[in-house]
Design a protein around this motif. Structure first.
Motif, PDB file in Angstrom:
ATOM      1  N   PRO A   1      -2.048 -62.747 -44.894  1.00  0.00           N
ATOM      2  CA  PRO A   1      -2.649 -61.774 -43.980  1.00  0.00           C
ATOM      3  C   PRO A   1      -1.753 -61.468 -42.788  1.00  0.00           C
ATOM      4  N   LEU A   2      -1.058 -62.483 -42.251  1.00  0.00           N
ATOM      5  CA  LEU A   2      -0.184 -62.253 -41.117  1.00  0.00           C
ATOM      6  C   LEU A   2       0.923 -61.279 -41.483  1.00  0.00           C
ATOM      7  N   ILE A   3       1.527 -61.466 -42.642  1.00  0.00           N
ATOM      8  CA  ILE A   3       2.590 -60.568 -43.080  1.00  0.00           C
ATOM      9  C   ILE A   3       2.043 -59.149 -43.264  1.00  0.00           C
ATOM     10  N   GLU A   4       0.852 -59.058 -43.830  1.00  0.00           N
ATOM     11  CA  GLU A   4       0.245 -57.737 -44.029  1.00  0.00           C
ATOM     12  C   GLU A   4      -0.020 -57.051 -42.695  1.00  0.00           C
ATOM     13  N   HIS A   5      -0.494 -57.812 -41.705  1.00  0.00           N
ATOM     14  CA  HIS A   5      -0.748 -57.242 -40.383  1.00  0.00           C
ATOM     15  C   HIS A   5       0.550 -56.780 -39.730  1.00  0.00           C
ATOM     16  N   LEU A   6       1.610 -57.571 -39.882  1.00  0.00           N
ATOM     17  CA  LEU A   6       2.898 -57.185 -39.298  1.00  0.00           C
ATOM     18  C   LEU A   6       3.443 -55.929 -39.964  1.00  0.00           C
ATOM     19  N   ILE A   7       3.280 -55.831 -41.277  1.00  0.00           N
ATOM     20  CA  ILE A   7       3.734 -54.636 -41.991  1.00  0.00           C
ATOM     21  C   ILE A   7       2.939 -53.416 -41.549  1.00  0.00           C
ATOM     22  N   GLU A   8       1.621 -53.588 -41.401  1.00  0.00           N
ATOM     23  CA  GLU A   8       0.799 -52.467 -40.948  1.00  0.00           C
ATOM     24  C   GLU A   8       1.160 -52.067 -39.520  1.00  0.00           C
ATOM     25  N   LEU A   9       1.404 -53.072 -38.655  1.00  0.00           N
ATOM     26  CA  LEU A   9       1.787 -52.779 -37.275  1.00  0.00           C
ATOM     27  C   LEU A   9       3.094 -51.998 -37.236  1.00  0.00           C
ATOM     28  N   ARG A  10       4.063 -52.421 -38.049  1.00  0.00           N
ATOM     29  CA  ARG A  10       5.316 -51.696 -38.105  1.00  0.00           C
ATOM     30  C   ARG A  10       5.104 -50.269 -38.575  1.00  0.00           C
ATOM     31  N   SER A  11       4.235 -50.096 -39.561  1.00  0.00           N
ATOM     32  CA  SER A  11       3.953 -48.760 -40.076  1.00  0.00           C
ATOM     33  C   SER A  11       3.324 -47.883 -38.999  1.00  0.00           C
ATOM     34  N   ARG A  12       2.372 -48.458 -38.234  1.00  0.00           N
ATOM     35  CA  ARG A  12       1.722 -47.694 -37.169  1.00  0.00           C
ATOM     36  C   ARG A  12       2.725 -47.318 -36.079  1.00  0.00           C
ATOM     37  N   LEU A  13       3.595 -48.249 -35.731  1.00  0.00           N
ATOM     38  CA  LEU A  13       4.596 -47.975 -34.703  1.00  0.00           C
ATOM     39  C   LEU A  13       5.574 -46.892 -35.162  1.00  0.00           C
ATOM     40  N   MET A  14       5.969 -46.946 -36.418  1.00  0.00           N
ATOM     41  CA  MET A  14       6.887 -45.940 -36.943  1.00  0.00           C
ATOM     42  C   MET A  14       6.235 -44.560 -36.925  1.00  0.00           C
TER      43      MET A  14
ATOM     44  N   ALA B   1       3.973 -43.549 -34.844  1.00  0.00           N
ATOM     45  CA  ALA B   1       3.939 -43.122 -33.443  1.00  0.00           C
ATOM     46  C   ALA B   1       5.309 -42.610 -33.004  1.00  0.00           C
ATOM     47  N   VAL B   2       6.370 -43.327 -33.378  1.00  0.00           N
ATOM     48  CA  VAL B   2       7.725 -42.909 -33.007  1.00  0.00           C
ATOM     49  C   VAL B   2       8.065 -41.578 -33.653  1.00  0.00           C
ATOM     50  N   VAL B   3       7.702 -41.413 -34.922  1.00  0.00           N
ATOM     51  CA  VAL B   3       7.979 -40.152 -35.619  1.00  0.00           C
ATOM     52  C   VAL B   3       7.232 -39.001 -34.946  1.00  0.00           C
ATOM     53  N   ALA B   4       5.992 -39.249 -34.540  1.00  0.00           N
ATOM     54  CA  ALA B   4       5.219 -38.203 -33.869  1.00  0.00           C
ATOM     55  C   ALA B   4       5.892 -37.781 -32.567  1.00  0.00           C
ATOM     56  N   VAL B   5       6.371 -38.761 -31.801  1.00  0.00           N
ATOM     57  CA  VAL B   5       7.066 -38.442 -30.547  1.00  0.00           C
ATOM     58  C   VAL B   5       8.324 -37.632 -30.834  1.00  0.00           C
ATOM     59  N   LEU B   6       9.080 -38.033 -31.842  1.00  0.00           N
ATOM     60  CA  LEU B   6      10.323 -37.324 -32.174  1.00  0.00           C
ATOM     61  C   LEU B   6      10.044 -35.898 -32.640  1.00  0.00           C
ATOM     62  N   VAL B   7       9.007 -35.717 -33.447  1.00  0.00           N
ATOM     63  CA  VAL B   7       8.665 -34.373 -33.931  1.00  0.00           C
ATOM     64  C   VAL B   7       8.278 -33.471 -32.761  1.00  0.00           C
ATOM     65  N   ILE B   8       7.452 -33.998 -31.862  1.00  0.00           N
ATOM     66  CA  ILE B   8       7.055 -33.211 -30.696  1.00  0.00           C
ATOM     67  C   ILE B   8       8.266 -32.912 -29.810  1.00  0.00           C
ATOM     68  N   PHE B   9       9.133 -33.900 -29.656  1.00  0.00           N
ATOM     69  CA  PHE B   9      10.334 -33.700 -28.839  1.00  0.00           C
ATOM     70  C   PHE B   9      11.212 -32.597 -29.417  1.00  0.00           C
ATOM     71  N   LEU B  10      11.432 -32.625 -30.723  1.00  0.00           N
ATOM     72  CA  LEU B  10      12.264 -31.602 -31.358  1.00  0.00           C
ATOM     73  C   LEU B  10      11.642 -30.219 -31.213  1.00  0.00           C
ATOM     74  N   GLY B  11      10.302 -30.175 -31.261  1.00  0.00           N
ATOM     75  CA  GLY B  11       9.639 -28.892 -31.097  1.00  0.00           C
ATOM     76  C   GLY B  11       9.711 -28.361 -29.670  1.00  0.00           C
ATOM     77  N   LEU B  12       9.788 -29.267 -28.692  1.00  0.00           N
ATOM     78  CA  LEU B  12       9.801 -28.854 -27.284  1.00  0.00           C
ATOM     79  C   LEU B  12      11.200 -28.683 -26.716  1.00  0.00           C
ATOM     80  N   TYR B  13      12.203 -29.230 -27.392  1.00  0.00           N
ATOM     81  CA  TYR B  13      13.539 -29.259 -26.799  1.00  0.00           C
ATOM     82  C   TYR B  13      14.078 -27.862 -26.510  1.00  0.00           C
ATOM     83  N   ALA B  14      13.730 -26.904 -27.347  1.00  0.00           N
ATOM     84  CA  ALA B  14      14.209 -25.539 -27.115  1.00  0.00           C
ATOM     85  C   ALA B  14      13.674 -24.977 -25.796  1.00  0.00           C
ATOM     86  N   PHE B  15      12.582 -25.549 -25.296  1.00  0.00           N
ATOM     87  CA  PHE B  15      11.976 -25.075 -24.047  1.00  0.00           C
ATOM     88  C   PHE B  15      12.210 -26.062 -22.900  1.00  0.00           C
ATOM     89  N   SER B  16      13.206 -26.937 -23.045  1.00  0.00           N
ATOM     90  CA  SER B  16      13.408 -28.000 -22.063  1.00  0.00           C
ATOM     91  C   SER B  16      13.690 -27.431 -20.671  1.00  0.00           C
TER      92      SER B  16
END
Length: 259
Positions: free
Chosen positions: A19-32, A34-49
């Motif tokens: 279970p610990l390994i599964e939780h760590l894998i899920e946590l990593r997936s959730r963090l990734m 979140a990071v991808v969402a930030v990057l996508v929004i950043f790329l969409g906004l950069y033209a208007f920086s």
């Protein structure tokens, strides 16, 4: 040779580890995600920086004499300042999605009554943070910059460095956003039983003093910005106590109905 099982062959430790390994894998997936969402929004906004930076700088530029402008004292500042601001805005916009990922990770471990309360608290915390940033931009910045611009000597031209200005406003955005979370913190302390409404009410003079101390530490060294942060913090503290009273009355009513 002994037939005793090696440490790798032992199975009693497997159930806790899986279970610990599964939780760590899920946590990593959730963090990734979140990071991808930030990057996508950043790329969409950069033209208007540059437009985003102009919007953030408008409270100061509107008060400067006609023909005044900001300056860049470093070679890379014209690129780095809008880049940094756009990245911060991307994180700011992605906060609801990031909190949703956090909620999806911790929700399976919560009781039903905790889930019912957690969702409104998460939504309220996001709205309060946004409200604090909006209050800083629309209410605090015009008063603060008007004070700074018109209190200096007449023969001094105000030409603010774009990077220094950005650091200044980001600090205030963060300070007011966090300060507006006080009702949530106060409510949680009362709801969890860490303190009581009566105890918080008795400590009001110390809280008011603490608000001004925090305002002094988290804002520029002037009375105006300190007061503009300290007074809302105190009012939000009172709102948290008010909601605590409401929760206590509902609990008492439920206990009476149960009897």
């Amino acid at each position: 040779m002994s037939d005793a099982p090696s440490p790798r062959d032992k199975t009693p430790e497997d159930p806790p580890q899986a279970p610990l390994i599964e939780h760590l894998i899920e946590l990593r997936s959730r963090l990734m995600r979140a990071v991808v969402a930030v990057l996508v929004i950043f790329l969409g906004l950069y033209a208007f920086s540059n437009d985003i930076y102009t919007f953030v700088a408008d409270p100061l530029m509107a008060l400067l004499p006609e023909g005044s402008q900001m300056i860049a004292t470093e070679v890379a500042s014209p690129f780095l300042a809008p880049f940094k601001l756009t990245l911060v805005v991307a994180v700011f916009v992605a906060v609801p999605f990031v909190l949703h990922q956090l909620w999806a990770f911790i929700a399976p471990g919560l009781y039903e009554n905790e889930k019912v309360l957690a969702v409104p608290l998460l939504v309220s915390s996001v709205l309060l943070f946004y409200g604090g940033a909006a209050f800083a931009y629309y209410a605090v910045f015009p008063l603060l910059f008007d004070f700074f611009v018109h209190t200096g000597p007449e023969n001094v031209a105000v030409m603010t460095d774009i990077n220094q200005y950005l650091n200044f406003v980001l600090k205030l955005f963060f300070a007011f956003g966090v300060a507006f979370e006080i009702p949530i913190a106060t409510f949680l302390m009362i709801w969890t039983g860490a303190t009581t409404v009566e105890s918080l009410s008795r400590k009001r003079p110390y809280i008011i003093l603490g608000c001004f101390v925090v305002g002094m530490l988290m804002t520029p060294p002037d009375v105006i910005s300190q007061s503009l942060l300290a007074v809302p913090m105190w009012l939000l503290y009172e709102i948290g106590i008010l909601f605590g009273r409401i929760v206590r009355r509902r609990r008492q009513q439920e206990e009476e109905d149960a009897d």
